[in-house]
Design an enzyme around this catalytic site. Structure first.
Site, mmCIF file in Angstrom:
data_model
loop_
_atom_site.group_PDB
_atom_site.id
_atom_site.type_symbol
_atom_site.label_atom_id
_atom_site.label_comp_id
_atom_site.label_asym_id
_atom_site.label_seq_id
_atom_site.Cartn_x
_atom_site.Cartn_y
_atom_site.Cartn_z
ATOM 1 N N LYS A 185 0.842 -1.211 0.000
ATOM 2 C CA LYS A 185 0.000 0.000 0.000
ATOM 3 C C LYS A 185 0.865 1.244 0.000
ATOM 4 C CE LYS A 185 -4.070 -2.014 0.099
ATOM 5 N NZ LYS A 185 -4.939 -1.946 -1.094
ATOM 6 N N ARG A 186 2.081 1.089 -0.494
ATOM 7 C CA ARG A 186 3.031 2.203 -0.610
ATOM 8 C C ARG A 186 3.246 2.889 0.744
ATOM 9 N NH1 ARG A 186 2.829 -1.035 -4.285
ATOM 10 N NH2 ARG A 186 2.667 -0.451 -6.484
ATOM 11 N N LEU A 242 -1.707 9.468 4.131
ATOM 12 C CA LEU A 242 -2.870 8.879 4.815
ATOM 13 C C LEU A 242 -3.448 7.724 3.997
ATOM 14 C CD1 LEU A 242 -5.276 9.109 6.889
ATOM 15 C CD2 LEU A 242 -6.320 10.663 5.219
ATOM 16 N N GLY A 290 0.557 12.835 4.005
ATOM 17 C CA GLY A 290 0.998 12.458 5.343
ATOM 18 C C GLY A 290 2.413 11.896 5.384
ATOM 19 N N GLU A 315 4.374 14.828 5.865
ATOM 20 C CA GLU A 315 4.165 15.287 7.251
ATOM 21 C C GLU A 315 5.037 14.474 8.210
ATOM 22 O OE1 GLU A 315 -0.189 14.923 7.099
ATOM 23 O OE2 GLU A 315 -0.265 17.115 7.237
ATOM 24 N N GLU A 354 -3.618 16.749 -1.019
ATOM 25 C CA GLU A 354 -4.889 16.764 -0.273
ATOM 26 C C GLU A 354 -5.989 17.488 -1.039
ATOM 27 O OE1 GLU A 354 -1.920 17.025 1.024
ATOM 28 O OE2 GLU A 354 -1.856 15.859 2.878
ATOM 29 N N GLY A 372 -3.677 17.289 7.608
ATOM 30 C CA GLY A 372 -4.117 17.092 8.999
ATOM 31 C C GLY A 372 -3.050 16.488 9.881
HETATM 32 C C1 1HE Z 1 -3.127 3.589 -1.202
HETATM 33 C C2 1HE Z 1 -2.566 4.872 -1.013
HETATM 34 C C3 1HE Z 1 -3.159 5.698 -0.032
HETATM 35 C C4 1HE Z 1 -1.463 3.875 -2.576
HETATM 36 N N1 1HE Z 1 -4.196 5.220 0.680
HETATM 37 N N2 1HE Z 1 -4.173 3.165 -0.486
HETATM 38 N N3 1HE Z 1 -2.099 10.274 -0.585
HETATM 39 C C5 1HE Z 1 -2.246 10.336 -1.911
HETATM 40 O O1 1HE Z 1 -3.123 10.996 -2.415
HETATM 41 C C6 1HE Z 1 -1.291 9.521 -2.712
HETATM 42 C C7 1HE Z 1 -2.040 8.356 -3.331
HETATM 43 N N4 1HE Z 1 -1.144 7.386 -3.938
HETATM 44 C C8 1HE Z 1 -0.562 7.573 -5.141
HETATM 45 O O2 1HE Z 1 -0.641 8.617 -5.764
HETATM 46 C C9 1HE Z 1 0.231 6.422 -5.704
HETATM 47 O O3 1HE Z 1 -0.241 5.249 -5.083
HETATM 48 C C10 1HE Z 1 1.753 6.514 -5.464
HETATM 49 C C11 1HE Z 1 2.332 7.665 -6.320
HETATM 50 C C12 1HE Z 1 2.092 6.763 -3.998
HETATM 51 C C13 1HE Z 1 2.418 5.178 -5.852
HETATM 52 O O4 1HE Z 1 2.034 4.826 -7.159
HETATM 53 P P1 1HE Z 1 2.221 3.297 -7.636
HETATM 54 O O5 1HE Z 1 1.834 3.243 -9.082
HETATM 55 O O6 1HE Z 1 3.585 2.831 -7.241
HETATM 56 O O7 1HE Z 1 1.218 2.424 -6.736
HETATM 57 P P2 1HE Z 1 -0.380 2.245 -6.891
HETATM 58 O O8 1HE Z 1 -0.655 1.181 -7.893
HETATM 59 O O9 1HE Z 1 -1.057 3.545 -7.087
HETATM 60 O O10 1HE Z 1 -0.763 1.760 -5.423
HETATM 61 C C14 1HE Z 1 -0.521 0.420 -4.982
HETATM 62 C C15 1HE Z 1 -1.595 0.085 -3.977
HETATM 63 O O11 1HE Z 1 -1.472 0.981 -2.858
HETATM 64 C C16 1HE Z 1 -3.002 0.321 -4.528
HETATM 65 O O12 1HE Z 1 -3.857 -0.599 -3.878
HETATM 66 P P3 1HE Z 1 -4.316 -1.961 -4.624
HETATM 67 O O13 1HE Z 1 -5.213 -2.617 -3.614
HETATM 68 O O14 1HE Z 1 -5.005 -1.518 -5.881
HETATM 69 O O15 1HE Z 1 -3.053 -2.740 -4.892
HETATM 70 C C17 1HE Z 1 -3.334 1.701 -4.037
HETATM 71 O O16 1HE Z 1 -4.727 1.954 -3.942
HETATM 72 C C18 1HE Z 1 -2.702 1.668 -2.672
HETATM 73 N N5 1HE Z 1 -2.423 3.020 -2.168
HETATM 74 N N6 1HE Z 1 -1.540 5.034 -1.879
HETATM 75 C C19 1HE Z 1 -4.687 3.978 0.432
HETATM 76 N N7 1HE Z 1 -2.671 6.910 0.246
HETATM 77 C C20 1HE Z 1 -3.488 13.259 8.302
HETATM 78 S S1 1HE Z 1 -3.933 14.025 6.893
HETATM 79 C C21 1HE Z 1 -2.895 13.464 5.633
HETATM 80 C C22 1HE Z 1 -3.633 13.560 4.339
HETATM 81 C C23 1HE Z 1 -2.981 12.844 3.223
HETATM 82 O O17 1HE Z 1 -1.969 12.196 3.383
HETATM 83 S S2 1HE Z 1 -3.725 13.028 1.719
HETATM 84 C C24 1HE Z 1 -2.637 12.290 0.584
HETATM 85 C C25 1HE Z 1 -2.975 10.858 0.369
#
Ligand code: 1HE
Length: 270
Positions: free
Chosen positions: A36-37, A75, A120, A123, A143, A151
């Protein structure tokens, strides 16, 4: 990333997504949810909080790194879909509590970054005292694109690294920065080749751990408070901290060692 060396630190109840070990007096926390990265769910936040509440007292430096292709995707977005506003405030406060323990730890914390260091994940990284970024690192605050707001402390900590204007731009436009630019802008203090970040961080941790613990403590706890004080209060805190540090036995031994030519000189290799 290479597998970490070292022996496990037993901390019952730590989730499978976190692995805590030690190499001498350096503690190492590995995020181990690469599928889940290394997205952070509640169990990870509780685990991080607990790690920083229960460290052995002889730990002198701390290294955090992540398994897989990315340091941390922020997150776990699947955990927010059903929360109401009140639950979301409390949830954000659990992140603040955990990351404040990192920032206010007794010993310096080094984060090793690679791949996505976003939301996060940034963060978490910005609550550490030193960041080593491998060339693959990229930074984002997505976000806004997810319809939410930071957050886990980004609004406070990221502007201190890269300025408020750049942070707001990242939040509004989804702008990303890479590792090379990141070291110039202040995201990280060090740039490492891919796969070399952990080794570099361990070298830095060993240097840090060879300082007097009270000197390191003064840097971590006096410097940020002085930075947020009026100059006159800052000078006074500095004098008090300086007097306390220099009266420590460790300081006296080290000063004597230098004067007796038993301690290394400062060198610069250009
Ligand atoms: C996740 C998450 C996640 C990956 N929550 N499941 N964060 C984001 O908006 C970033 C979201 N993630 C991405 O943009 C990409 O996943 C990555 C650039 C980090 C990596 O890409 P990649 O191609 O290597 O991996 P992927 O195929 O997108 O992800 C692999 C799996 O991890 C996939 O799940 P699967 O069940 O389909 O295998 C994804 O859904 C899962 N995954 N990132 C849940 N973030 C306290 S407030 C803080 C607020 C925030 O942090 S908002 C920013 C959230």
């Amino acid at each position: 990333m290479d597998a970490s060396p070292a022996s496990e630190i037993a901390l019952p109840g730590l989730p499978n997504s976190l692995e805590l070990s030690r190499d001498g007096n350096i503690a190492i926390l590995r995020l181990t949810r690469p599928e889940k990265r290394n997205a952070i769910d509640n169990a990870m936040i509780e685990g991080i909080d607990r790690v920083f509440s229960s460290l052995p007292s002889d730990i002198r430096a701390f290294v955090i790194h992540g398994e897989g292709e990315h340091f941390c995707a922020g997150l776990d977005l699947s955990s927010l879909t059903e929360t109401d506003a009140y639950e979301a405030v409390l949830h954000s406060r659990t992140w603040h509590a955990a990351f404040n323990k990192i920032e206010k730890a007794a010993m310096p914390v080094i984060a090793v970054l690679h791949g996505a260091t976003v939301g996060g994940g940034l963060e978490l990284a910005s609550s550490a005292h030193i960041r080593v970024a491998e060339r693959s690192t990229f930074y984002a605050l997505p976000e806004g694109q997810r319809g939410i707001f930071v957050g886990g402390g980004a609004s406070v900590r990221v502007p201190k690294l890269i300025t408020l204007a750049r942070t707001m731009d990242m939040m509004l436009t989804g702008r990303t920065y890479g590792a090379e630019e990141g070291v110039t802008l202040g995201f990280s203090q060090y740039l490492a080749e891919n796969g070399q970040g952990l080794a570099m961080a361990m070298d830095l941790a060993r240097k840090i751990a060879s300082n007097a613990p009270l000197s390191n403590y003064a840097v971590l706890h006096a410097m940020p408070r002085i930075a947020e004080s009026q100059d006159e209060a800052g000078f006074f805190i500095e004098s008090l901290m300086s007097a306390i540090a220099s009266s420590d036995k460790d300081a006296k031994d080290r000063l004597r060692a230098f004067l007796e030519k038993r301690a290394p000189k400062v060198t610069h290799n250009g």
